[in-house]
Design an enzyme around this catalytic site. Sequence first.
Site, PDB file in Angstrom:
ATOM      1  N   GLY A  99       0.615  -4.916   0.957  1.00 50.62           N
ATOM      2  CA  GLY A  99      -0.577  -4.951   0.111  1.00 50.62           C
ATOM      3  C   GLY A  99      -0.314  -5.589  -1.255  1.00 50.62           C
ATOM      4  N   GLU A 108      -0.685  -9.190  -0.653  1.00 51.36           N
ATOM      5  CA  GLU A 108      -2.118  -9.419  -0.413  1.00 51.36           C
ATOM      6  C   GLU A 108      -2.907  -9.368  -1.716  1.00 51.36           C
ATOM      7  OE1 GLU A 108      -1.916  -6.269   2.730  1.00 51.36           O
ATOM      8  OE2 GLU A 108      -3.132  -7.706   3.845  1.00 51.36           O
ATOM      9  N   GLU A 149       4.587  -5.118   7.092  1.00 47.43           N
ATOM     10  CA  GLU A 149       3.868  -4.011   7.732  1.00 47.43           C
ATOM     11  C   GLU A 149       4.279  -3.799   9.187  1.00 47.43           C
ATOM     12  OE1 GLU A 149       2.409  -6.433   5.899  1.00 47.43           O
ATOM     13  OE2 GLU A 149       0.780  -5.612   4.687  1.00 47.43           O
ATOM     14  N   ALA A 167       0.864  -1.170   0.000  1.00 44.85           N
ATOM     15  CA  ALA A 167       0.000   0.000   0.000  1.00 44.85           C
ATOM     16  C   ALA A 167       0.905   1.225   0.000  1.00 44.85           C
ATOM     17  CB  ALA A 167      -0.883  -0.007   1.244  1.00 44.85           C
TER      18      ALA A 167
HETATM   19  C1  HXC Z   1       5.055   4.411  -1.246  1.00 44.54           C
HETATM   20  C2  HXC Z   1       6.960   3.444  -2.038  1.00 44.54           C
HETATM   21  C3  HXC Z   1       6.606   2.203  -1.471  1.00 44.54           C
HETATM   22  C4  HXC Z   1       5.374   2.130  -0.775  1.00 44.54           C
HETATM   23  C5  HXC Z   1       8.492   1.966  -2.448  1.00 44.54           C
HETATM   24  N1  HXC Z   1       8.137   3.242  -2.631  1.00 44.54           N
HETATM   25  N2  HXC Z   1       7.594   1.305  -1.748  1.00 44.54           N
HETATM   26  N3  HXC Z   1       6.198   4.530  -1.927  1.00 44.54           N
HETATM   27  N4  HXC Z   1       4.645   3.250  -0.694  1.00 44.54           N
HETATM   28  N5  HXC Z   1       4.932   0.994  -0.235  1.00 44.54           N
HETATM   29  C6  HXC Z   1       8.876   4.285  -3.336  1.00 44.54           C
HETATM   30  C7  HXC Z   1      10.084   4.758  -2.553  1.00 44.54           C
HETATM   31  O1  HXC Z   1       9.692   5.696  -1.595  1.00 44.54           O
HETATM   32  C8  HXC Z   1      10.937   5.354  -3.642  1.00 44.54           C
HETATM   33  O2  HXC Z   1      10.420   6.616  -3.994  1.00 44.54           O
HETATM   34  C9  HXC Z   1      10.670   4.430  -4.818  1.00 44.54           C
HETATM   35  O3  HXC Z   1       9.426   3.769  -4.537  1.00 44.54           O
HETATM   36  C10 HXC Z   1      11.736   3.374  -4.979  1.00 44.54           C
HETATM   37  O4  HXC Z   1      11.873   2.662  -3.759  1.00 44.54           O
HETATM   38  P1  HXC Z   1      13.294   2.483  -3.027  1.00 44.54           P
HETATM   39  O5  HXC Z   1      13.004   2.216  -1.601  1.00 44.54           O
HETATM   40  O6  HXC Z   1      14.209   3.597  -3.352  1.00 44.54           O
HETATM   41  O7  HXC Z   1      13.821   1.143  -3.755  1.00 44.54           O
HETATM   42  P2  HXC Z   1      14.811   0.045  -3.154  1.00 44.54           P
HETATM   43  O8  HXC Z   1      15.912   0.700  -2.362  1.00 44.54           O
HETATM   44  O9  HXC Z   1      15.157  -0.833  -4.295  1.00 44.54           O
HETATM   45  O10 HXC Z   1      13.933  -0.789  -2.090  1.00 44.54           O
HETATM   46  C11 HXC Z   1      12.819  -1.547  -2.526  1.00 44.54           C
HETATM   47  C12 HXC Z   1      11.944  -1.934  -1.297  1.00 44.54           C
HETATM   48  C13 HXC Z   1      11.583  -0.681  -0.512  1.00 44.54           C
HETATM   49  C14 HXC Z   1      12.716  -2.942  -0.416  1.00 44.54           C
HETATM   50  C15 HXC Z   1      10.699  -2.655  -1.861  1.00 44.54           C
HETATM   51  O11 HXC Z   1      11.050   0.292  -1.403  1.00 44.54           O
HETATM   52  C16 HXC Z   1      10.579  -0.903   0.573  1.00 44.54           C
HETATM   53  O12 HXC Z   1      10.898  -1.457   1.638  1.00 44.54           O
HETATM   54  N6  HXC Z   1       9.321  -0.480   0.354  1.00 44.54           N
HETATM   55  C17 HXC Z   1       8.280  -0.530   1.317  1.00 44.54           C
HETATM   56  C18 HXC Z   1       7.795  -1.941   1.489  1.00 44.54           C
HETATM   57  C19 HXC Z   1       6.687  -2.014   2.550  1.00 44.54           C
HETATM   58  O13 HXC Z   1       6.893  -1.690   3.711  1.00 44.54           O
HETATM   59  N7  HXC Z   1       5.486  -2.430   2.123  1.00 44.54           N
HETATM   60  C20 HXC Z   1       4.373  -2.537   3.007  1.00 44.54           C
HETATM   61  C21 HXC Z   1       3.640  -1.245   3.020  1.00 44.54           C
HETATM   62  S1  HXC Z   1       2.339  -1.267   4.186  1.00 44.54           S
HETATM   63  P3  HXC Z   1      11.316   7.957  -3.867  1.00 44.54           P
HETATM   64  O14 HXC Z   1      10.371   9.010  -4.306  1.00 44.54           O
HETATM   65  O15 HXC Z   1      11.750   8.036  -2.458  1.00 44.54           O
HETATM   66  O16 HXC Z   1      12.451   7.713  -4.814  1.00 44.54           O
HETATM   67  C22 HXC Z   1       1.145  -2.072   3.429  1.00 44.54           C
HETATM   68  C23 HXC Z   1      -0.141  -2.143   4.198  1.00 44.54           C
HETATM   69  C24 HXC Z   1      -1.046  -3.144   3.556  1.00 44.54           C
HETATM   70  O17 HXC Z   1       1.231  -2.570   2.356  1.00 44.54           O
HETATM   71  C25 HXC Z   1      -2.248  -3.271   4.360  1.00 44.54           C
HETATM   72  C26 HXC Z   1      -3.368  -2.517   3.793  1.00 44.54           C
HETATM   73  C27 HXC Z   1      -4.034  -1.759   4.861  1.00 44.54           C
END
Ligand code: HXC
Length: 257
Positions: free
Chosen positions: A108, A111, A131, A65
């Site tokens: 997400g 999911e 998460e 998400a």
């Molecule tokens: C918003 C995101 C994002 C996310 C990545 N980006 N994931 N933006 N929401 N979930 C953005 C980054 O901010 C960055 O933008 C660009 O995408 C590239 O990501 P990087 O982090 O620079 O890439 P990398 O170093 O290769 O790392 C990849 C990654 C990392 C390991 C996947 O991006 C990461 O950990 N992402 C978050 C994963 C996460 O926590 N997902 C769960 C979210 S909570 P900028 O503009 O900074 O360059 C969820 C809740 C679900 O999903 C439940 C529903 C209620």
Amino acid sequence: SDYATILVERRERVTLITLNRPEALNALNARVLDDLLAALADFDADDGQGCAVLTGSAKAFAAGADIKEMQPLDFAAVYGRNHFSGYERLTATRKPIIAAVAGYALGGGCELAMMCDFILAAETAKFGQPEIKLAVSPGMGGSQRLARAVGKAKAMEMCLTGRMMDAAEAERAGLVSRIVPAADLVEEAVKTAATIAAMAPLAVLANKEMVNAAFETTLAQGVQFERRLFHALFATADKQEGMAAFVEKRPGAWTGR
Ligand code: HXC
């Protein structure tokens, strides 16, 4: 039609939907949900379409998400509006959807892949529910679907630690149906979807519906539900055609009736 966050392409009877927010690793925001709901409603309503493929990029199916969209929200905002409940509507799609996952399927994203009917994974796929690292939890069914797919031990470890599963582990655990080389992922998924889309349409709906019933009911009720749908298929013209075609050693020509 045109969407802001996805690409939709029809390949004969297969609808290929590609998540397209490369700047955010396909993070799922409100617009992605609206686009997916609209595209899947079109797909489901179109008699010319038999199966869909949902995919992302080589780097990410979807990294979760959209964290930037969630950052300002408090309890009243998410509980008050039942935030993320809309994704559940994707599972009301009656025709099959194959998730074709390369790279990250996190939070997400994992999911969303699990809401599809099965997952084909590239060797590069990585699945996780990170998460907890944001001090939250899965919110689109991940704790439930992951536990059903891979069992308690792996689901619990993944939700509690945020550890990712690679494609090989995901296949061993039963989360994905098959692993394919990354370069072939989309073509292989479209080919698999075309195989499904070439089946008698009512039989496709019934088979999907009965497998899904296995996750909602007792064994005895599920077996009964299966048998009743099986009986119902004997009322279709395509059943007569399918069995005649077998006996006459020719391919079936379906009418969808
Ligand atoms: C918003 C995101 C994002 C996310 C990545 N980006 N994931 N933006 N929401 N979930 C953005 C980054 O901010 C960055 O933008 C660009 O995408 C590239 O990501 P990087 O982090 O620079 O890439 P990398 O170093 O290769 O790392 C990849 C990654 C990392 C390991 C996947 O991006 C990461 O950990 N992402 C978050 C994963 C996460 O926590 N997902 C769960 C979210 S909570 P900028 O503009 O900074 O360059 C969820 C809740 C679900 O999903 C439940 C529903 C209620």
